[in-house]
Design a protein around this motif. Structure first.
Motif, PDB file in Angstrom:
ATOM      1  N   GLY A  65       0.071  -3.482  -4.767  1.00  0.00           N
ATOM      2  CA  GLY A  65      -0.989  -2.736  -4.086  1.00  0.00           C
ATOM      3  C   GLY A  65      -2.268  -3.536  -4.124  1.00  0.00           C
TER       4      GLY A  65
ATOM      5  N   GLU B  25      -9.693  -1.435  -3.844  1.00  0.00           N
ATOM      6  CA  GLU B  25      -9.036  -0.208  -3.390  1.00  0.00           C
ATOM      7  C   GLU B  25     -10.062   0.758  -2.805  1.00  0.00           C
TER       8      GLU B  25
ATOM      9  N   TYR C 241      -7.899   6.347  -2.650  1.00  0.00           N
ATOM     10  CA  TYR C 241      -6.653   6.110  -3.375  1.00  0.00           C
ATOM     11  C   TYR C 241      -6.869   6.004  -4.882  1.00  0.00           C
TER      12      TYR C 241
ATOM     13  N   ARG D  98       0.049   5.454  -2.268  1.00  0.00           N
ATOM     14  CA  ARG D  98       0.524   4.597  -1.183  1.00  0.00           C
ATOM     15  C   ARG D  98       2.050   4.660  -1.066  1.00  0.00           C
TER      16      ARG D  98
END
Ligand SMILES: [Zn+2]
Length: 338
Positions: free
Chosen positions: A129, A133, A137, A177
């Motif tokens: 990931g 960010e 999230y 995600r």
């Protein structure tokens, strides 16, 4: 003295000479400090002015020609020497060259790969990931409300004025995600680097490694969670270890636990477990319905568990490392031990 005749003579001697030492003597005789060329140049002041230039040019031309002939002969000697070495019995062109110095994998990489193998063997998928960010999230979708202390700028590196972008403070955003892109049932892990705005000391660093785990399926219970954690411990420490759950509050799980494992290094207390015979290993719990909903999954139909394993801490435990900062400061004296 006739320069052309001198050159002719020098050429013959250079070609006739048998080795590098003899060649050096000839070179010295002609172009050395007290050689033929030097004495030609030394006569210049006694010449008539109109002869000086031509004489000097002849001397220099002679010097260049002899130097070139010497260099060519020298190269011939070197080629012959190599040829001879190649013809000798002990020359083996198939032998490998001397070994290059090899590095090794970083202890965090080693433990990450081991755990990936372990979880893949249990049917988990390995995910990656973003490290930068979205606030959504990292916090919002994980049920971490606007007023939660974890959002405090003391703990989080914000990347923009508005606070929409953060350096992820945990690997948990990968949960959301993953849920958005998958239909249950599924199992995933997400190892990676996370960041906290912390004053560093022996047990805190601003950058460290975690591995997030997430399982969503039918009737997933705490028993499934404990089973998975015991398998994890067996993989890491090579034997079965007792575990215990203590209640712990994390916004993205309900109920939430701190999982402790029996100290793998002692029976009756040691410095690693601080004489308690238990080591705090990881936070975990059943996924909060709000988090499932944020990931587009119906909490009435599906349930699941999640855990966050501290990889940096695990490496420290395994190798008895006393300062977390050793892991990332790049000191070869430390790294060469692995
Ligand atoms: Zn112990």
């Amino acid at each position: 003295m006739d320069p052309e005749q001198t050159l002719q003579e020098a050429h013959e001697r250079i070609l006739a000479c048998k080795d590098a030492n003899a060649l050096k003597d000839i070179e010295r005789e002609y172009v050395g400090k007290k050689g033929v060329v030097a004495s030609m140049l030394a006569t210049i002041p006694s010449l008539a002015p109109e002869q000086r230039k031509a004489h000097g040019q002849k001397a220099n031309a002679l010097k260049q020609a002899i130097t070139k002939a010497v260099a060519e002969r020298q190269a011939e000697f070197e080629t012959a020497k190599l040829d001879q070495a190649r013809r000798a019995d002990d020359f083996d062109p198939t032998l490998p060259p001397p070994r290059a110095r090899r590095g090794s994998l970083h202890p965090i990489t080693q433990v990450t790969r081991e755990l990936e193998d372990l979880f893949v063997s249990m049917g988990y998928e390995v995910l990656d990931g973003p490290e930068v960010e979205l606030d959504h999230y990292n916090f919002e979708a994980l049920n971490i409300t606007k007023d939660h202390p974890a959002r405090d700028s003391q703990d989080t590196f914000y990347c923009d004025e508005e606070g929409h972008l953060v350096l992820r403070t945990h690997t948990s955003p990968v949960q959301i995600r993953a849920m958005e892109k998958r239909k249950p049932p599924f199992r995933v892990i997400a190892p990676g680097r996370v960041f906290r705005q912390e004053t560093t000391d022996a047990s805190h660093d601003h950058t460290f490694y975690q591995m997030e785990g997430l399982v969503v399926g039918d009737n997933i219970s705490v028993a499934h969670l404990i089973g998975a954690m015991k398998t994890l411990l067996r993989g890491i420490f090579g034997r079965d270890l007792d575990v215990r759950l203590r209640p712990g509050h994390f916004p993205f799980v309900e109920p939430g636990f701190e999982l402790d494992a029996r100290c793998p290094f002692c029976d009756d207390g040691c410095s690693v477990c601080k004489k308690t015979t238990w080591i705090e290993l990881l936070p975990c719990g059943l996924i909060h319905p709000n988090v499932l909903r944020a990931g587009g999954i119906d909490p009435e139909r599906w349930s699941g568990f999640a855990f966050g394993l501290g990889l940096s801490r695990l490496v420290m435990l395994r190798h008895n490392i006393d300062d977390v900062r050793h892991l990332l400061d790049g000191d070869l004296r430390f790294l060469e031990q692995f």
